[in-house]
Design a protein around this motif. Structure first.
Motif, PDB file in Angstrom:
ATOM      1  N   GLU A  41       0.857  -1.183   0.000  1.00 31.96           N
ATOM      2  CA  GLU A  41       0.000   0.000   0.000  1.00 31.96           C
ATOM      3  C   GLU A  41       0.891   1.230   0.000  1.00 31.96           C
ATOM      4  OE1 GLU A  41      -3.420   2.224   2.716  1.00 31.96           O
ATOM      5  OE2 GLU A  41      -2.637   0.278   3.350  1.00 31.96           O
ATOM      6  N   THR A  42       0.542   2.229  -0.822  1.00 34.14           N
ATOM      7  CA  THR A  42       1.270   3.492  -0.805  1.00 34.14           C
ATOM      8  C   THR A  42       0.727   4.349   0.341  1.00 34.14           C
ATOM      9  OG1 THR A  42      -0.264   4.579  -2.321  1.00 34.14           O
ATOM     10  CG2 THR A  42       1.598   3.413  -3.314  1.00 34.14           C
ATOM     11  N   SER A  43       1.342   5.474   0.544  1.00 34.38           N
ATOM     12  CA  SER A  43       0.867   6.387   1.590  1.00 34.38           C
ATOM     13  C   SER A  43      -0.534   6.869   1.253  1.00 34.38           C
ATOM     14  CB  SER A  43       1.804   7.585   1.703  1.00 34.38           C
ATOM     15  OG  SER A  43       3.090   7.157   2.054  1.00 34.38           O
ATOM     16  N   ALA A  44      -1.368   6.933   2.268  1.00 31.94           N
ATOM     17  CA  ALA A  44      -2.748   7.395   2.075  1.00 31.94           C
ATOM     18  C   ALA A  44      -2.739   8.876   1.698  1.00 31.94           C
ATOM     19  CB  ALA A  44      -3.553   7.176   3.343  1.00 31.94           C
ATOM     20  N   THR A  45      -3.661   9.262   0.836  1.00 30.65           N
ATOM     21  CA  THR A  45      -3.793  10.654   0.415  1.00 30.65           C
ATOM     22  C   THR A  45      -5.169  11.164   0.828  1.00 30.65           C
ATOM     23  OG1 THR A  45      -4.727  10.112  -1.747  1.00 30.65           O
ATOM     24  CG2 THR A  45      -2.318  10.220  -1.595  1.00 30.65           C
ATOM     25  N   ALA A  46      -5.428  12.416   0.534  1.00 33.28           N
ATOM     26  CA  ALA A  46      -6.742  12.985   0.840  1.00 33.28           C
ATOM     27  C   ALA A  46      -7.833  12.328   0.006  1.00 33.28           C
ATOM     28  CB  ALA A  46      -6.713  14.490   0.593  1.00 33.28           C
ATOM     29  N   ASP A  47      -7.467  11.765  -1.150  1.00 33.23           N
ATOM     30  CA  ASP A  47      -8.439  11.120  -2.029  1.00 33.23           C
ATOM     31  C   ASP A  47      -8.740   9.684  -1.634  1.00 33.23           C
ATOM     32  OD1 ASP A  47      -8.615  13.411  -3.561  1.00 33.23           O
ATOM     33  OD2 ASP A  47      -7.020  12.765  -4.919  1.00 33.23           O
ATOM     34  N   GLY A  48      -7.799   9.012  -0.990  1.00 33.67           N
ATOM     35  CA  GLY A  48      -8.030   7.621  -0.634  1.00 33.67           C
ATOM     36  C   GLY A  48      -6.738   6.850  -0.478  1.00 33.67           C
ATOM     37  N   ARG A  49      -6.820   5.557  -0.729  1.00 30.14           N
ATOM     38  CA  ARG A  49      -5.680   4.651  -0.564  1.00 30.14           C
ATOM     39  C   ARG A  49      -5.416   3.909  -1.867  1.00 30.14           C
ATOM     40  NH1 ARG A  49      -7.584   1.359   4.656  1.00 30.14           N
ATOM     41  NH2 ARG A  49      -5.625   0.258   4.295  1.00 30.14           N
ATOM     42  N   ARG A  50      -4.128   3.684  -2.169  1.00 25.43           N
ATOM     43  CA  ARG A  50      -3.705   2.950  -3.368  1.00 25.43           C
ATOM     44  C   ARG A  50      -2.944   1.697  -2.949  1.00 25.43           C
ATOM     45  NH1 ARG A  50      -3.045   5.022  -8.703  1.00 25.43           N
ATOM     46  NH2 ARG A  50      -1.134   3.825  -8.872  1.00 25.43           N
ATOM     47  N   PHE A  51      -3.229   0.624  -3.684  1.00 24.96           N
ATOM     48  CA  PHE A  51      -2.621  -0.662  -3.379  1.00 24.96           C
ATOM     49  C   PHE A  51      -2.027  -1.261  -4.648  1.00 24.96           C
ATOM     50  CE2 PHE A  51      -6.223   0.136  -0.679  1.00 24.96           C
ATOM     51  CZ  PHE A  51      -5.742  -0.117   0.588  1.00 24.96           C
ATOM     52  N   SER A  52      -1.034  -2.117  -4.464  1.00 25.11           N
ATOM     53  CA  SER A  52      -0.500  -2.861  -5.602  1.00 25.11           C
ATOM     54  C   SER A  52      -0.426  -4.332  -5.234  1.00 25.11           C
ATOM     55  CB  SER A  52       0.888  -2.349  -6.010  1.00 25.11           C
ATOM     56  OG  SER A  52       1.845  -2.710  -5.045  1.00 25.11           O
ATOM     57  N   TRP A  99      -4.754  -0.942  -7.676  1.00 26.15           N
ATOM     58  CA  TRP A  99      -6.156  -0.646  -7.415  1.00 26.15           C
ATOM     59  C   TRP A  99      -6.231   0.372  -6.297  1.00 26.15           C
ATOM     60  CZ3 TRP A  99      -8.861  -2.271  -2.873  1.00 26.15           C
ATOM     61  CH2 TRP A  99      -8.130  -3.117  -2.021  1.00 26.15           C
ATOM     62  N   ASN A 100      -7.337   1.111  -6.252  1.00 26.68           N
ATOM     63  CA  ASN A 100      -7.481   2.133  -5.219  1.00 26.68           C
ATOM     64  C   ASN A 100      -8.904   2.149  -4.687  1.00 26.68           C
ATOM     65  OD1 ASN A 100      -8.831   3.267  -7.330  1.00 26.68           O
ATOM     66  ND2 ASN A 100      -7.770   5.208  -7.283  1.00 26.68           N
ATOM     67  N   ILE A 101      -9.041   2.825  -3.568  1.00 25.19           N
ATOM     68  CA  ILE A 101     -10.349   2.972  -2.950  1.00 25.19           C
ATOM     69  C   ILE A 101     -10.402   4.362  -2.322  1.00 25.19           C
ATOM     70  CG2 ILE A 101      -9.645   1.897  -0.775  1.00 25.19           C
ATOM     71  CD1 ILE A 101     -12.456   0.584  -0.729  1.00 25.19           C
ATOM     72  N   GLY A 102     -11.485   5.056  -2.565  1.00 30.87           N
ATOM     73  CA  GLY A 102     -11.646   6.404  -2.032  1.00 30.87           C
ATOM     74  C   GLY A 102     -12.016   6.389  -0.558  1.00 30.87           C
ATOM     75  N   ALA A 156     -12.474  -5.832   2.388  1.00 31.10           N
ATOM     76  CA  ALA A 156     -11.963  -7.188   2.130  1.00 31.10           C
ATOM     77  C   ALA A 156     -12.519  -7.727   0.812  1.00 31.10           C
ATOM     78  CB  ALA A 156     -12.321  -8.114   3.287  1.00 31.10           C
ATOM     79  N   ALA A 157     -13.783  -7.424   0.534  1.00 30.79           N
ATOM     80  CA  ALA A 157     -14.380  -7.866  -0.733  1.00 30.79           C
ATOM     81  C   ALA A 157     -13.723  -7.161  -1.921  1.00 30.79           C
ATOM     82  CB  ALA A 157     -15.880  -7.603  -0.724  1.00 30.79           C
ATOM     83  N   GLN A 158     -13.435  -5.870  -1.783  1.00 27.93           N
ATOM     84  CA  GLN A 158     -12.753  -5.125  -2.862  1.00 27.93           C
ATOM     85  C   GLN A 158     -11.367  -5.703  -3.116  1.00 27.93           C
ATOM     86  OE1 GLN A 158     -13.988  -3.083  -4.891  1.00 27.93           O
ATOM     87  NE2 GLN A 158     -15.014  -1.351  -3.949  1.00 27.93           N
ATOM     88  N   ARG A 159     -10.662  -6.020  -2.036  1.00 32.61           N
ATOM     89  CA  ARG A 159      -9.325  -6.594  -2.165  1.00 32.61           C
ATOM     90  C   ARG A 159      -9.391  -7.943  -2.890  1.00 32.61           C
ATOM     91  NH1 ARG A 159      -4.244  -7.157   1.522  1.00 32.61           N
ATOM     92  NH2 ARG A 159      -3.625  -9.262   1.011  1.00 32.61           N
ATOM     93  N   GLN A 160     -10.355  -8.789  -2.504  1.00 31.26           N
ATOM     94  CA  GLN A 160     -10.495 -10.096  -3.156  1.00 31.26           C
ATOM     95  C   GLN A 160     -10.854  -9.936  -4.619  1.00 31.26           C
ATOM     96  OE1 GLN A 160      -9.651 -13.088  -1.761  1.00 31.26           O
ATOM     97  NE2 GLN A 160      -9.839 -13.740  -3.890  1.00 31.26           N
ATOM     98  N   GLN A 161     -11.685  -8.956  -4.931  1.00 26.39           N
ATOM     99  CA  GLN A 161     -12.048  -8.694  -6.324  1.00 26.39           C
ATOM    100  C   GLN A 161     -10.817  -8.281  -7.142  1.00 26.39           C
ATOM    101  OE1 GLN A 161     -14.726  -5.381  -6.899  1.00 26.39           O
ATOM    102  NE2 GLN A 161     -15.613  -6.342  -8.716  1.00 26.39           N
TER     103      GLN A 161
END
Length: 130
Positions: free
Chosen positions: A18-29, A47-50, A63-68
């Protein structure tokens, strides 16, 4: 011949970050390292999530978003292997990539049919719709 010949599920070889969280949300690889000709390489899926979405869906939704995202990455890898005639194999912690051997049998194209004698010549001065 299967395109994935590994002793464990493909997802077991994924690395998550996971990258550093921003004001917009979180980014993952999600990363799949592999060896090809003794060189280390990788495939990656981002992938990211706001923040608002994260508040709405909670931990279970996260957890569902991560599995997707994991499922999409796995399908992407399987399609990539198939389209590029590649195969992941090996017993170690990092899979190896190799070309899938070509089948020995090559389909032979059928012989062209001789032109039929009952074909009428097309008059070039006439158009099809007029």
């Amino acid at each position: 011949m299967p395109h994935v010949e590994l002793p464990r599920a493909l997802e077991d070889y994924f690395a998550h970050a996971e990258t550093s969280a921003t004001a917009d949300g979180r980014r993952f690889s999600i990363t799949l390292p592999y060896l090809q000709d003794n060189k280390l390489d990788r495939m990656q899926w981002w992938w990211n999530i706001g923040n608002v979405q994260l508040q709405l869906i909670g931990d279970d939704g996260f957890a569902a978003q991560r599995q997707q995202a994991i499922d999409k990455f796995r399908r992407h890898i399987e399609r990539w292997l198939y389209n590029n005639r590649q195969q992941l194999f090996g017993d170690g912690p990092i899979p190896q990539l190799r070309a899938v051997p070509q089948e020995a049998a090559v389909a032979v194209a059928p012989a062209a049919e001789p032109p039929s004698s009952n074909v009428l010549p097309w008059k070039r001065e006439r158009v099809a719709n007029g």
